[in-house]
Design an enzyme around this catalytic site. Structure first.
Site, mmCIF file in Angstrom:
data_model
loop_
_atom_site.group_PDB
_atom_site.id
_atom_site.type_symbol
_atom_site.label_atom_id
_atom_site.label_comp_id
_atom_site.label_asym_id
_atom_site.label_seq_id
_atom_site.Cartn_x
_atom_site.Cartn_y
_atom_site.Cartn_z
ATOM 1 N N PHE A 48 0.845 -1.199 0.000
ATOM 2 C CA PHE A 48 0.000 0.000 0.000
ATOM 3 C C PHE A 48 0.875 1.241 0.000
ATOM 4 O O PHE A 48 2.054 1.214 0.351
ATOM 5 C CB PHE A 48 -0.932 0.005 1.217
ATOM 6 C CG PHE A 48 -0.214 0.044 2.545
ATOM 7 C CD1 PHE A 48 0.058 1.248 3.181
ATOM 8 C CD2 PHE A 48 0.202 -1.128 3.158
ATOM 9 C CE1 PHE A 48 0.727 1.287 4.399
ATOM 10 C CE2 PHE A 48 0.859 -1.108 4.382
ATOM 11 C CZ PHE A 48 1.131 0.106 4.994
ATOM 12 N N CYS A 49 0.260 2.344 -0.431
ATOM 13 C CA CYS A 49 0.919 3.651 -0.410
ATOM 14 C C CYS A 49 -0.162 4.714 -0.247
ATOM 15 O O CYS A 49 -1.326 4.396 -0.015
ATOM 16 C CB CYS A 49 1.739 3.873 -1.675
ATOM 17 S SG CYS A 49 0.765 3.758 -3.198
ATOM 18 N N THR A 50 0.195 5.965 -0.363
ATOM 19 C CA THR A 50 -0.740 7.050 -0.062
ATOM 20 C C THR A 50 -1.953 7.049 -0.980
ATOM 21 O O THR A 50 -3.096 7.036 -0.531
ATOM 22 C CB THR A 50 -0.030 8.409 -0.143
ATOM 23 O OG1 THR A 50 1.133 8.375 0.669
ATOM 24 C CG2 THR A 50 -0.951 9.531 0.336
ATOM 25 N N ILE A 110 -4.111 4.572 0.771
ATOM 26 C CA ILE A 110 -4.503 4.889 2.146
ATOM 27 C C ILE A 110 -5.629 5.917 2.169
ATOM 28 O O ILE A 110 -6.556 5.833 2.973
ATOM 29 C CB ILE A 110 -3.293 5.420 2.935
ATOM 30 C CG1 ILE A 110 -2.175 4.386 2.970
ATOM 31 C CG2 ILE A 110 -3.701 5.805 4.359
ATOM 32 C CD1 ILE A 110 -0.830 4.971 3.339
#
Length: 317
Positions: free
Chosen positions: A183-185, A212
């Site tokens: 996952f990332c922003t 996120i």
């Protein structure tokens, strides 16, 4: 009288193939300036990435323009609102990659992992056979991440491939066949990281659709496995559940997010230093930062925007 904050913020990215990204730059820059839209958009042969802010009409005009570009009709946008403009400038820049990983032969258009919707994410990452990896940089992870996530402790996204290859060897030495969830922003780094991992020969590779930010928007806090706040690359600094502005602020010297406890340290001087950078800055640099901070305060008192050093443009949308 509106019932929501006046500034519309649009975080976006889209992997597609632009044969001549340079030809797209000037019309997009002109449109942003015409409508008073600020922020940074990156163009490369692999697509577009950025975050912009402005009026409802201005943002819509820019989004309509982007969706008319080759391969961008299905562009997805994560939107939020703010009481004031979070950017100082309007920039459309040409880059080799819209998010820099240093893997020029990677194909993020066709080779990405399996998307997992926010409502299905908790089940995936709660499975003990799932290896959960935060693909963001160390200063982002330090203020918030998912429960049980591995922090690669990278300073930049360029370090991820080397870190992953070493970590994979550890997993396999333990007899594990990795099932990877990342996952990332906003999703863009995961598009590349999952494509990279699949190119390395792993098949069970998943990533959080919308990143996120989409998870914090959709999942109620009492059901959430997110802990802390999410760093964003604009003047809001961090966001909480419901995409409410968080409690962190930036060190104006090193651009690292700071909590209230961080600002209570002896090494913190507003606009000048924090515990992350205090020992690495010279007296000359601190004097320059102090003068910049003084000028910024004077500009605010006059009701003007002081355009100092820009925020890090590596935001992942």
């Amino acid at each position: 009288m509106t019932d929501h904050p006046p500034v519309r913020i649009a975080a976006l990215y889209h992997f597609t193939r632009f044969d001549d990204p340079a030809s797209l730059r000037a019309p997009l820059q002109a449109l942003c300036e015409e409508h008073g839209v600020r922020g940074t958009l990156l163009l490369a042969g692999e697509g577009i990435n950025g975050t912009i802010a402005g009026s409802d009409q201005g943002i819509q005009a820019v989004l309509d323009h982007i969706r008319a570009l080759p391969g961008c009709a299905d562009l997805e946008v994560k939107e939020s609102r703010a009481d004031r403009m979070p950017f100082y400038r309007s920039k459309v820049r040409l880059k080799k990659e819209i998010v820099t990983m240093g893997q020029p032969d990677l194909d993020p258009v066709d080779g990405v992992g399996t998307y997992v919707a926010p409502e299905d994410w908790n089940a995936l990452i709660s499975d003990p056979d799932t290896i959960l990896i935060d693909t963001r940089n160390d200063y982002e992870v330090q203020i918030g991440t998912f429960e049980g996530a591995i922090d690669p402790e990278t300073k930049s996204f360029r370090e991820f491939p080397e870190w992953f290859r070493a970590k994979r060897a550890e997993f396999e030495a333990e007899g594990k066949t990795p099932r990877i969830a990342m996952f990332c922003t906003g999703g863009i780094r995961c598009e590349k990281s999952t494509a990279f991992v699949k190119a390395e020969g792993l098949d069970e590779v998943y990533h959080l659709k919308g990143g996120i930010l989409k998870y914090l928007e959709d999942i109620p806090e009492d059901e959430s496995l997110w802990r802390g706040e999410c760093f964003v690359f604009d003047e809001r600094v961090s966001l909480k559940h419901g995409l409410e502005v968080g409690e962190h602020s930036l060190c104006r010297a090193c651009r690292v997010p700071l909590s209230e406890a961080d600002k209570a340290r002896d090494t913190y001087v507003e606009g000048v230093s924090c515990h992350h950078c205090h020992s690495t800055r010279t007296d000359e640099q601190r004097a320059r930062y102090a003068e910049r901070h003084r000028q910024s305060k004077l500009a605010r008192q006059r009701g003007e925007a002081h355009v100092g050093r820009k925020l890090d443009p590596r935001g992942d949308g």
